[in-house]
Write a protein that holds these residues in place. Structure first.
Motif, mmCIF file in Angstrom:
data_model
loop_
_atom_site.group_PDB
_atom_site.id
_atom_site.type_symbol
_atom_site.label_atom_id
_atom_site.label_comp_id
_atom_site.label_asym_id
_atom_site.label_seq_id
_atom_site.Cartn_x
_atom_site.Cartn_y
_atom_site.Cartn_z
ATOM 1 N N GLU A 47 0.831 -1.204 0.000
ATOM 2 C CA GLU A 47 0.000 0.000 0.000
ATOM 3 C C GLU A 47 0.867 1.257 0.000
ATOM 4 O O GLU A 47 0.541 2.250 -0.651
ATOM 5 N N GLY A 48 1.988 1.238 0.743
ATOM 6 C CA GLY A 48 2.873 2.395 0.767
ATOM 7 C C GLY A 48 3.478 2.685 -0.589
ATOM 8 O O GLY A 48 3.560 3.844 -1.018
ATOM 9 N N LEU A 49 3.909 1.647 -1.305
ATOM 10 C CA LEU A 49 4.463 1.850 -2.645
ATOM 11 C C LEU A 49 3.390 2.327 -3.627
ATOM 12 O O LEU A 49 3.658 3.154 -4.503
ATOM 13 N N THR A 50 2.188 1.807 -3.475
ATOM 14 C CA THR A 50 1.097 2.250 -4.350
ATOM 15 C C THR A 50 0.801 3.735 -4.139
ATOM 16 O O THR A 50 0.626 4.496 -5.101
ATOM 17 N N LYS A 108 1.161 6.945 -6.800
ATOM 18 C CA LYS A 108 0.004 7.762 -7.140
ATOM 19 C C LYS A 108 0.237 9.241 -6.836
ATOM 20 O O LYS A 108 -0.088 10.103 -7.650
ATOM 21 N N HIS A 109 0.793 9.527 -5.663
ATOM 22 C CA HIS A 109 0.850 10.908 -5.196
ATOM 23 C C HIS A 109 2.220 11.558 -5.380
ATOM 24 O O HIS A 109 2.313 12.784 -5.288
ATOM 25 N N ALA A 110 3.274 10.789 -5.603
ATOM 26 C CA ALA A 110 4.609 11.358 -5.813
ATOM 27 C C ALA A 110 5.312 10.597 -6.928
ATOM 28 O O ALA A 110 6.333 9.935 -6.701
ATOM 29 N N PRO A 111 4.770 10.625 -8.132
ATOM 30 C CA PRO A 111 5.382 9.868 -9.230
ATOM 31 C C PRO A 111 6.773 10.414 -9.553
ATOM 32 O O PRO A 111 6.992 11.621 -9.609
ATOM 33 N N GLY A 112 7.706 9.498 -9.769
ATOM 34 C CA GLY A 112 9.061 9.881 -10.117
ATOM 35 C C GLY A 112 9.955 10.161 -8.936
ATOM 36 O O GLY A 112 11.173 10.304 -9.109
ATOM 37 N N GLU A 113 9.399 10.251 -7.722
ATOM 38 C CA GLU A 113 10.213 10.524 -6.534
ATOM 39 C C GLU A 113 10.775 9.215 -5.967
ATOM 40 O O GLU A 113 10.130 8.166 -6.043
ATOM 41 N N GLY A 131 -8.635 7.552 0.635
ATOM 42 C CA GLY A 131 -8.091 7.140 1.917
ATOM 43 C C GLY A 131 -8.510 5.751 2.347
ATOM 44 O O GLY A 131 -8.278 5.360 3.489
ATOM 45 N N ALA A 132 -9.143 4.987 1.447
ATOM 46 C CA ALA A 132 -9.614 3.651 1.831
ATOM 47 C C ALA A 132 -8.448 2.718 2.099
ATOM 48 O O ALA A 132 -8.543 1.826 2.945
ATOM 49 N N GLY A 133 -7.333 2.883 1.366
ATOM 50 C CA GLY A 133 -6.181 2.011 1.592
ATOM 51 C C GLY A 133 -5.608 2.176 2.981
ATOM 52 O O GLY A 133 -5.288 1.191 3.667
#
Length: 392
Positions: A300-303, A307-312, A345-347
């Motif tokens: 879930e953390g990697l997902t 999603k929210h910080a692509p490329g970081e 925020g379901a994850g």
């Protein structure tokens, strides 16, 4: 009863409009008295009495009966000059409480009657001045009333949207909790079914062993029968949670802590830069249920990072000390993405359910240095070679 249930704001508004109607009526009465031709008089006490009755007794009905009150004042203003002020406030209330389709015809009829009244009783210069004054006054009052009505409708619409959004978010959270609990229940069912089936097989082998003492064979039979009964009870309790679409397909093997490096490799192949810091001496000694939840937390953390910080870059840390510490950290992008992905925020709600099931703790949020950190701590029980189980 409605008069006594109004709020202090409604009472203050009624008092202000009553004072405005009275002041406007007195002002019109004084102007009419001054413009009378020589020799004509006006019954001021009678006019004041009628105007006071309309202000004090009829004006409070404007909220409950705005149309009836406005129509009544259209004809009541013919009886007294001071009632013209109450009639003007009636038009304002009508515009504030009813749509324009109702307001404009009544206001137009009222202005037409006033025009007729001035035309019949006033000379040309007074007629022209009076019509312009009343037309401007009614235009301002009706426009302000419509603006107040539009603002109230806008506020009510925004409040309704906010309530709907809160309800929808609450339903999504509850649904996520229920789905996660069902999935956890299915996983635990699969694990327990495997363990109990192994227990039944070994007990059956010991029961039918020819060289075993009768007491051991009898005890093994009891164990085997109890294991089968436990399996049936477990299926009855949790079987309703299974997905009917899965049919009779065998369940996939559940992930463990040893599968986390494979998960990291998959994310790297997808383009994510990940640093894995694994300080777990022997992942195979970590209980399977703890490792399974740890795997889901990392997943879930990697997902979320994709999603929210692509490329970081992302840093994943696993540390087995007094407990199993899991930390996923990634820098936040300098600005919002062009097309932000949907996130409910379901994850994170599901992770909170998993961690709470094990008695652990979960933390997530922004840090002071512009990063996002997801950290979980799970109680850890490691099985050693000598067969003892101790809390680390």
């Amino acid at each position: 009863m409605d008069l006594f249930r109004r709020s202090w704001r409604d009472r203050l508004g009624d008092a202000g409009l009553t004072a405005a109607a009275a002041a406007l009526g007195v002002l019109l009465l004084m102007g009419t008295k001054e413009d009378l031709p020589p020799g004509e008089t006006i019954a001021v006490p009678r006019d004041l009495a009628i105007g006071t009755v309309t202000c004090v007794f009829l004006l409070p009905l404007r909220r409950r009966y705005p149309v009836g009150f406005a129509v009544t004042m259209v004809f009541a203003q013919w009886t007294a000059t001071m009632a013209l002020g109450t009639a003007a406030i009636a038009m304002y209330s009508l515009a504030m409480l009813r749509p324009w389709r109702t307001t404009l015809p009544i206001a137009g009829a009222n202005l037409a009657l006033i025009t007729t009244l001035f035309w019949m009783t006033s000379p040309w210069h007074q007629f022209r001045q009076g019509i312009v004054t009343f037309a401007l006054m009614y235009a301002v009052l009706i426009t302000v009333g419509m603006l107040v009505r539009s603002r109230r409708q806008l506020i009510a619409s925004l409040e309704e949207r906010a309530r709907a959004a809160e309800t929808e978010q609450r339903l999504r959270v509850e649904e996520a909790r229920l789905l996660e609990r069902e999935r956890i229940a299915r996983e635990m069912h699969d694990v327990l079914a495997h363990r109990i089936s192994l227990l039944a097989v070994h007990a059956g082998a010991l029961e039918f062993r020819p060289d075993a003492p009768p007491e051991q064979r009898e005890a093994a039979g009891v164990i085997r029968q109890s294991a089968y009964e436990a399996m049936e009870d477990l299926r009855d309790v949790i079987g309703v949670l299974r997905d009917d679409s899965a049919g009779g397909a065998p369940e996939r093997p559940q992930p463990t802590l040893a599968d986390v490096p494979g998960l990291v490799r998959e994310s790297r192949r997808a383009g994510t830069r990940i640093t894995l810091e694994e300080n777990v001496p022997d992942p195979g000694l970590v209980p399977s249920r703890v490792g399974r939840h740890a795997y889901r937390i990392v997943q879930e953390g990697l997902t979320n990072a994709r999603k929210h910080a692509p490329g970081e870059p992302v840093r994943v840390r696993l540390d087995a000390g007094t407990g199993l510490d899991i930390e996923i950290v990634n820098p936040l992008p300098p600005g919002p993405p062009a097309l932000p992905p949907p996130a409910s925020g379901a994850g994170l709600v599901g992770l909170a359910e998993r961690v709470a099931l094990l008695g652990g703790t979960l933390e997530h949020g922004r840090t002071g240095d512009g990063r996002f950190r997801l950290r979980a701590r799970l109680p850890l029980v490691i099985a050693h070679a000598h067969g003892d189980r101790r809390e680390r």
